[in-house]
Scaffold this motif. Structure first.
Motif, PDB file in Angstrom:
ATOM      1  N   ALA B  79       0.985  -1.140   0.107  1.00  0.00           N
ATOM      2  CA  ALA B  79       0.132  -0.193   0.114  1.00  0.00           C
ATOM      3  C   ALA B  79       0.882   1.129   0.078  1.00  0.00           C
ATOM      4  O   ALA B  79       0.452   2.269  -0.737  1.00  0.00           O
ATOM      5  N   LYS B  83       1.123   3.956  -2.839  1.00  0.00           N
ATOM      6  CA  LYS B  83       0.782   5.352  -2.717  1.00  0.00           C
ATOM      7  C   LYS B  83       1.877   6.341  -3.041  1.00  0.00           C
ATOM      8  O   LYS B  83       2.141   7.488  -3.337  1.00  0.00           O
ATOM      9  N   ASP B  84       3.040   6.000  -2.684  1.00  0.00           N
ATOM     10  CA  ASP B  84       4.411   6.690  -2.970  1.00  0.00           C
ATOM     11  C   ASP B  84       4.420   6.855  -4.428  1.00  0.00           C
ATOM     12  O   ASP B  84       4.641   7.882  -5.015  1.00  0.00           O
ATOM     13  N   SER B  86       2.087   7.041  -6.477  1.00  0.00           N
ATOM     14  CA  SER B  86       0.928   7.811  -7.084  1.00  0.00           C
ATOM     15  C   SER B  86       1.424   9.190  -6.755  1.00  0.00           C
ATOM     16  O   SER B  86       1.042  10.216  -7.649  1.00  0.00           O
ATOM     17  N   GLU B  87       2.185   9.444  -5.850  1.00  0.00           N
ATOM     18  CA  GLU B  87       2.698  10.994  -5.411  1.00  0.00           C
ATOM     19  C   GLU B  87       3.903  11.083  -6.062  1.00  0.00           C
ATOM     20  O   GLU B  87       4.431  12.512  -6.301  1.00  0.00           O
ATOM     21  N   HIS B 112      -5.253   2.029  -4.000  1.00  0.00           N
ATOM     22  CA  HIS B 112      -4.073   3.032  -3.645  1.00  0.00           C
ATOM     23  C   HIS B 112      -3.546   3.649  -4.851  1.00  0.00           C
ATOM     24  O   HIS B 112      -2.533   4.527  -4.624  1.00  0.00           O
ATOM     25  N   ALA B 114      -3.257   6.048  -7.696  1.00  0.00           N
ATOM     26  CA  ALA B 114      -4.049   7.252  -8.105  1.00  0.00           C
ATOM     27  C   ALA B 114      -4.769   7.166  -9.534  1.00  0.00           C
ATOM     28  O   ALA B 114      -4.236   6.693 -10.354  1.00  0.00           O
TER      29      ALA B 114
END
Lengths: 291, 291
Positions: B79, B83-84, B86-87, B112, B114
């Motif tokens: 997860a 998330k990392d 995605s950013e 998770h 994006a």
């Protein structure tokens, strides 16, 4: 021979009673379920509808918080209010009434309603979760169709079900719910060609196109169950569905009336969804709590 | 008479070339498009597939960042990585390879990614956005079916299209794409009853059920276009679809082969989606930029 009328009134009452029981149980656990209704219009019929929801909710032991932002509310304010309500632990369910002020996009606004409080299933994430089988609320109208079919013991597994209308609030979520119930599901619409090609062989026909008289007796076969989701207001103020009831009643086996059919179940389901949302939120807060 | 074979190879090449052109244009604008591929398995065929994506991507001017977390990765780590990525502004597209480690839920993980980097359309939000008509990536396989039909000039508007299979990765998103193209869409599945009831009258039949030999010549009519999405590996290692090609070829008008049909287009579309995602992300960063 005339089609059996599938009234939604008794079912609406039963569902409302279920919501009322749930609300009582929740209150015993220290939580009064609360539905927030966000309004940003001076449209009279919207306000009439909101007052009707409020009355029904209160009589079921569910608080209704009407947030009236007026017809000049900006998208920014609306988004902020929806986000606030999503984070407010004293609110369990949120519905956003349309129409919205000119220039404010419904699609953009509904994305701000937290899925766990989205009791009318309008956030695209709710629809996506429905599609993948994750817990989520279906739009109340779509669920109302399933509840009516279940109430009258109409089987769905392995049946040929035709849905007329491909909207994101009825046609699409309903087709997902029907697939989940193992029906073969056909979605028709204004550009899919002659309706009878699909409806003539259908066991169940659901009409949700918003067009008066769209489905007539020539479209269905005897034995068909016809569910009319249409709510069209005629110039004289009377309400009719999408079905030409006069001709369909002579052919089909059963038909839901308008008014008094699907629509009458919808508000009760919004209340039941609100108590279901409240129960889940309470469970998340107090994991050990029974019920 | 034998059905025309609808090969996906030329189309795959054309789409890859388009992705390559886009990648060159993006590079001229200072951005090298990058696809992150997250893997958490020691399954050999998965690694083989990932290396094949990497090779194709690099040859199209798209960087591939393989994030191999090993077969013991926890859900928490996965997860966090998703998330990392995605950013991470240097990553434009993200795909998560299955299988995942035992106990790690795919449904939870894909949430998770994006949506703007979800180039294989696996996040339920991507599916929901597809349903309501908001910009989003469809799963590459679902889009590949539409691209093949378009490539061979097979009309969809007003046509009777039957999709066999109701999965969240093919059947459901594909039915949304077909509705958007004004087809009448029927979704059948393992519990919907006899297939021929629906497939016999279909103009186009898409089979995405994952069952060898599911559709045979007795199920379709002459003139039907049959799209085989199945990819079943036989004990001898050979790949076959869901269609009994031998019998269907004698009846249907056209059929996609397996291998060399839908599957061959899918990787090219993942690359094209990655360049499309990169273009959108560049636009968001530099609003005035042309292209």
């Amino acid at each position: 021979m005339s089609a059996v009328l599938l009234s939604g009134k008794q079912l609406a009452k039963t569902i409302k009673q279920k919501a009322q029981h749930e609300a009582r149980d929740l209150e015993a656990d220290g939580l009064r379920p609360t539905l927030a209704v966000v309004v940003a219009t001076d449209d009279g019929s919207t306000h009439w509808y909101v007052r009707s929801i409020e009355g029904t909710a209160e009589s079921a032991g569910i608080s209704c918080r009407i947030v009236d932002l007026g017809p000049d509310a900006t998208g920014q304010v609306l988004a902020l209010v929806l986000k606030d309500l999503s984070e407010d632990s004293s609110v369990n369910g949120i519905i956003l009434q349309t129409p919205l002020p000119p220039g404010v996009g419904t699609d953009e606004m509904v994305g701000h309603i937290a899925p766990e409080k989205d009791v009318d299933g309008v956030n695209p994430l709710s629809l996506g979760r429905l599609a993948v089988g994750q817990p989520s609320f279906a739009p109340a109208t779509a669920r109302a169709v399933i509840e009516i079919l279940d109430h009258f013991h109409i089987p769905l597994a392995g049946r040929n079900v035709v849905v007329i209308g491909r909207s994101a609030v009825v046609g699409k979520p309903l087709s997902l719910l029907l697939l989940e119930r193992d029906a073969a599901v056909t979605v028709c619409h204004s550009r899919s060609g002659p309706l009878e090609k699909y409806t003539k062989t259908a066991d169940v026909v659901v009409v949700a196109a918003g067009r008066t008289g769209l489905l007539n007796g020539g479209h269905v076969s005897s034995g068909a169950i016809v569910i009319d989701v249409g709510t069209n207001v005629l110039p004289d103020g009377s309400l009719v569905g999408d079905v030409d009831a006069g001709s369909v009643r002579g052919i089909a086996a059963a038909l839901t009336p308008v008014p008094g059919g699907v629509g009458s179940v919808t508000t009760s389901l919004l209340l039941l969804h609100t108590t279901e949302a409240a129960r889940e939120q309470l469970r998340a807060l107090v994991p050990g709590l029974a019920g």
